[in-house]
Design an enzyme around this catalytic site. Structure first.
Site, PDB file in Angstrom:
ATOM      1  N   SER A  70      47.244  53.561  34.354  1.00  0.00           N
ATOM      2  CA  SER A  70      46.220  53.432  33.325  1.00  0.00           C
ATOM      3  C   SER A  70      45.075  52.541  33.783  1.00  0.00           C
ATOM      4  CB  SER A  70      46.835  52.861  32.041  1.00  0.00           C
ATOM      5  OG  SER A  70      47.032  51.459  32.160  1.00  0.00           O
ATOM      6  N   ASN A 126      46.237  49.055  33.944  1.00  0.00           N
ATOM      7  CA  ASN A 126      47.222  48.645  34.945  1.00  0.00           C
ATOM      8  C   ASN A 126      46.645  47.827  36.091  1.00  0.00           C
ATOM      9  OD1 ASN A 126      49.275  51.656  34.649  1.00  0.00           O
ATOM     10  ND2 ASN A 126      49.450  49.686  33.616  1.00  0.00           N
ATOM     11  N   TRP A 127      45.312  47.785  36.199  1.00  0.00           N
ATOM     12  CA  TRP A 127      44.692  46.941  37.228  1.00  0.00           C
ATOM     13  C   TRP A 127      44.973  45.460  36.968  1.00  0.00           C
ATOM     14  CZ3 TRP A 127      42.988  49.387  41.386  1.00  0.00           C
ATOM     15  CH2 TRP A 127      42.543  50.713  41.268  1.00  0.00           C
ATOM     16  N   ASP A 131      57.501  55.267  31.314  1.00  0.00           N
ATOM     17  CA  ASP A 131      57.604  53.819  31.221  1.00  0.00           C
ATOM     18  C   ASP A 131      59.027  53.357  31.544  1.00  0.00           C
ATOM     19  OD1 ASP A 131      56.709  51.250  30.743  1.00  0.00           O
ATOM     20  OD2 ASP A 131      57.056  51.353  28.580  1.00  0.00           O
ATOM     21  N   GLU A 167      53.371  66.086  18.292  1.00  0.00           N
ATOM     22  CA  GLU A 167      54.608  65.456  17.839  1.00  0.00           C
ATOM     23  C   GLU A 167      54.962  64.380  18.859  1.00  0.00           C
ATOM     24  OE1 GLU A 167      56.311  66.260  15.020  1.00  0.00           O
ATOM     25  OE2 GLU A 167      54.723  67.691  14.516  1.00  0.00           O
TER      26      GLU A 167
END
Length: 246
Positions: free
Chosen positions: A69, A72-73, A24, A211
Site C-alpha cells: 500500500s 507501507n512506506w 494480511d 460483500e
C-alpha cells in the site's frame, strides 16, 4: 448493475466472479515461528500461486491482491527494501508459469516511487501475458484507494480543462473510466485475512457493493479450500443492491 438470479434448485446464486484479497498477517505468522517478518512475506508470496491456480475451478475470473500500500512506506527501511527485492524475485520467478497458465497479469497503483528495475519487470510481465484470457490477476503495488481517486480526479479535471469533457455530463459513471481498474469489473467479494476488520484504503470506489469476509486465518495459512468455502458462502447471500423483493 445486474443482479444474478439464484439457482432454482439450491436457492444459491453463482459464486463471485471477482475476488479481491487484502493479504494480511505475514509478519505475525513469521514472528509466531521466531523468524523475521520478511520470512513471512516470502511464505505469503508462495501462497499466491496456490490461490491463483485454484481460481478457475471456483469460477473466479478476476483476482485482485493487495501487495503493497501507499502507507507501507512507513515501515522500516529493511522491511521495505526486502519487500521490493521480493517483488522483483517473484515476478522473475513466476513470469513463465503465469504465462503458461493463461493468466493475464496487471498492476495497479502509482509507479512513481518504485525503482526502475521493478517497473521494467512489471511492464515485461504485463506484456508477456496481455494475450491471455484465463484468470485475470491484478496486483496492487504502491496502491491506495484515496490516492487512486485523487489521481483519477486529476486526469478528469485535465480533460475538462482541455475541453475534452463536458463538466455538466460528469456523473458516477464517469470517474471509473479514469481509475486504475477501468478495464476490470467491480469486486464481488473482498476478503481480509488475519483477523483485522478494516479495509485499509483498498478499492474504495470499486467495493461500494462488494460483500466482505474478515477471517482469522493468517495469509501464509490461507488455502484454496478456504477460498472455496468463502465463495460458497457468497453464493448464499441475498444481494439486492438497494432493491426489495417483489
Amino acid at each position: 448493475m445486474a443482479v444474478s438470479e439464484p439457482d432454482a434448485a439450491s436457492g444459491t446464486r453463482p459464486g463471485p466472479r471477482h475476488v479481491a484479497i487484502i493479504m494480511d498477517g505475514n509478519g505475525r505468522w513469521a514472528q509466531a515461528r521466531g523468524r523475521p517478518r520478511l520470512f513471512g512475506h516470502h511464505a505469503g508470496a508462495k501462497r499466491v500461486r496456490e490461490i491463483v491456480e485454484c481460481c478457475p475451478n471456483l469460477g473466479v475470473k478476476y483476482l485482485t491482491i493487495f501487495a503493497f500500500s501507499t502507507e507501507n512506506w512507513k515501515r522500516t527501511q529493511v522491511e521495505v527494501a526486502g519487500l521490493m527485492s521480493l517483488f522483483r524475485r517473484y515476478i522473475s520467478k513466476e513470469m513463465n508459469a503465469l504465462a503458461a497458465q493463461n493468466v493475464r497479469v496487471r498492476f495497479i497503483g502509482d509507479r512513481v516511487r518504485l525503482d526502475e528495475k521493478l517497473i521494467a519487470l512489471m511492464d515485461k510481465l504485463e506484456a508477456k501475458t496481455e494475450g491471455n484470457d484465463g484468470t485475470h490477476l491484478t496486483i496492487a503495488l504502491n496502491y491506495g484507494g484515496r490516492d487512486e481517486v485523487a489521481r483519477a480526479t486529476r486526469r478528469l479535471a485535465q480533460d475538462v480543462a482541455a475541453g475534452k469533457l463536458d463538466p455538466d455530463k460528469v456523473d458516477q459513471e464517469t470517474l471509473p473510466k479514469y481509475l486504475d481498474t477501468h478495464v476490470l469489473p467491480d469486486p464481488d467479494l473482498v476478503v481480509r485475512t488475519s483477523g483485522e476488520a478494516r479495509i485499509s484504503n483498498f478499492l474504495l470506489w470499486q467495493s461500494a457493493y462488494a460483500e466482505y469476509e474478515f477471517i482469522d486465518t493468517l495469509w501464509p495459512d490461507f488455502t484454496g479450500e478456504e477460498l472455496g468455502r468463502l465463495c460458497a458462502s457468497y453464493g448464499k447471500r441475498d444481494r439486492r443492491f438497494g432493491a426489495v423483493k417483489t
